[in-house]
Design a protein around this motif. Structure first.
Motif, PDB file in Angstrom:
ATOM      1  N   GLY A 124      -2.239  -1.053   7.491  1.00 15.77           N
ATOM      2  CA  GLY A 124      -3.008  -1.570   6.373  1.00 15.77           C
ATOM      3  C   GLY A 124      -2.268  -1.439   5.055  1.00 15.77           C
ATOM      4  O   GLY A 124      -1.252  -0.744   4.946  1.00 15.77           O
ATOM      5  N   GLU A 125      -2.761  -2.136   4.045  1.00 20.77           N
ATOM      6  CA  GLU A 125      -2.175  -2.036   2.710  1.00 20.77           C
ATOM      7  C   GLU A 125      -2.407  -0.636   2.154  1.00 20.77           C
ATOM      8  O   GLU A 125      -3.473  -0.039   2.349  1.00 20.77           O
ATOM      9  CB  GLU A 125      -2.797  -3.073   1.781  1.00 20.77           C
ATOM     10  N   GLU A 126      -1.429  -0.101   1.455  1.00 21.39           N
ATOM     11  CA  GLU A 126      -1.516   1.269   0.970  1.00 21.39           C
ATOM     12  C   GLU A 126      -2.775   1.516   0.143  1.00 21.39           C
ATOM     13  O   GLU A 126      -3.468   2.538   0.322  1.00 21.39           O
ATOM     14  CB  GLU A 126      -0.278   1.621   0.137  1.00 21.39           C
ATOM     15  N   ALA A 127      -3.104   0.608  -0.758  1.00 25.30           N
ATOM     16  CA  ALA A 127      -4.246   0.816  -1.651  1.00 25.30           C
ATOM     17  C   ALA A 127      -5.571   0.865  -0.899  1.00 25.30           C
ATOM     18  O   ALA A 127      -6.539   1.497  -1.360  1.00 25.30           O
ATOM     19  CB  ALA A 127      -4.289  -0.289  -2.708  1.00 25.30           C
ATOM     20  N   ASP A 128      -5.644   0.221   0.281  1.00 26.04           N
ATOM     21  CA  ASP A 128      -6.893   0.143   1.039  1.00 26.04           C
ATOM     22  C   ASP A 128      -6.857   0.977   2.318  1.00 26.04           C
ATOM     23  O   ASP A 128      -7.777   0.894   3.141  1.00 26.04           O
ATOM     24  CB  ASP A 128      -7.183  -1.319   1.403  1.00 26.04           C
ATOM     25  N   ARG A 129      -5.824   1.796   2.513  1.00 27.15           N
ATOM     26  CA  ARG A 129      -5.632   2.508   3.771  1.00 27.15           C
ATOM     27  C   ARG A 129      -6.704   3.581   3.967  1.00 27.15           C
ATOM     28  O   ARG A 129      -6.974   4.396   3.080  1.00 27.15           O
ATOM     29  CB  ARG A 129      -4.235   3.130   3.773  1.00 27.15           C
TER      30      ARG A 129
END
Length: 342
Positions: A117-122
């Motif tokens: 997943g994207e880091e900001a939404d992990r």
């Protein structure tokens, strides 16, 4: 006069290779794309990397007839150990950009986003899977050492670390990505080149890795698995051409153009001119590759080359056990490599 030594970046993936490649294209002819391989590649030079010891002199010489710079990117583990390359060749000027391994682990790419997943939404579950992923354990040492010993993670030995250190000592220069712009300026100054245009602050991070991960247990787990890579990076700072910590303390003018500076003492606090001698010792691949301007002719340095060459003929040509090269030999080898590049 076109020099006879090739400039080569040993590029660990996510260690600023694109920035370095673009900078080098401003200074002379380099391969297209990521600088790994280009349309003008000589037929006599193999397209694999790395080279063996006996191949290095001739391959570097043939490539310098076409390019001033190439890159070897290693996302995969090298099929031949990097220690087998003749890094002491007078036809080669080598460098590597070092990077904090936890920051490297957090470098985003499509594969990482797809898996975790994207880091900001992990989510915490995704962060745990990210931390346990085996493919990035001691990523640097796994590629720099002959037996890939970094893969052992927290169980990797001090002997593994020493193998990595010994290889780094053999490179002509080491740069730290935390001050990559200043490092490239200093490298250009050493090689008698104009200063490349590199974005200010490239490589510097605003948030710590711990802050980005947001979970102390997960952060500590990643650190533990990459302990030796962290030690190697911290140790490499003493060999780095530019001391980034001095810049952080305000000892270096960000706007100083090294090539235009008449007095090198202005930035001697930040540049480790004798970095190869001062270190304290403790015991998918891409084949991309543009035609830019060629160097300005340099003055003939044949007599200087001959003088330096006579001093280190044993050091750079006849040594078979590279571990036994002494400090004086290393300094002389480096001086000849630099002179041959110009």
């Amino acid at each position: 006069k076109l020099g006879r030594a090739l400039l080569l970046n040993v590029h660990i993936t996510h260690h600023g290779g694109t920035t370095v490649c673009n900078a080098m294209k401003q200074l002379g002819h380099a391969p297209e794309g990521a600088c790994n391989r280009g349309d003008d590649w000589p037929e006599t030079v193999p397209k694999y990397r790395p080279w063996g010891y006996d191949e290095t002199d001739e391959n570097a010489k043939a490539l310098r007839n076409v390019y001033h710079f190439i890159s070897w990117e290693f996302g995969i583990i090298p099929p031949t150990p990097l220690k087998e390359v003749k890094w002491e060749s007078p036809n080669l000027v080598s460098f590597i950009v070092m990077k904090d391994p936890i920051d490297r682990r957090l470098s985003g790419d499509a594969t990482t986003s797809k898996l975790f997943g994207e880091e900001a939404d992990r989510t915490e579950e995704q962060w745990e899977a990210f931390a346990k992923y085996d493919g990035s354990i001691n990523f640097m040492l796994t590629r720099l050492t002959p037996d890939h010993c970094g893969e052992e993670g927290e169980n990797a030995t001090i002997a593994c670390l020493e193998h990595g250190k010994e290889l780094l000592r053999r490179f002509t220069f080491i740069l730290d990505i935390q001050c990559l712009e200043e490092g490239l300026e200093a490298l250009a100054n050493e090689l008698g080149l104009p200063i490349p245009d590199v974005k200010k602050g490239r490589g510097r991070t605003s948030m710590s890795a711990r802050e980005r991960i947001g979970n102390d247990d997960i952060y500590d787990f990643i650190v533990g698995r990459n302990r030796l890579d962290l030690e190697l990076y911290e140790w490499s700072k003493s060999l780095s051409l530019v001391d980034c910590s001095a810049l952080d303390e305000g000892d270096f003018d960000d706007d100083l153009n090294v090539a235009d500076a008449g007095d090198v003492d202005q930035f001697s606090d930040a540049i480790n001119y004798n970095y190869t001698l001062n270190a304290t010792d403790y015991s998918d691949d891409k084949f991309d590759a543009e035609d830019d301007s060629v160097f300005n002719n340099q003055s003939d340095s044949k007599s200087t080359n001959e003088e330096l060459g006579s001093e280190i003929s044993l050091a750079s040509n006849n040594i078979t056990n590279q571990d036994n090269i002494n400090i004086d030999d290393r300094e002389s080898i480096r001086a000849l490599q630099i002179e041959n590049y110009k």
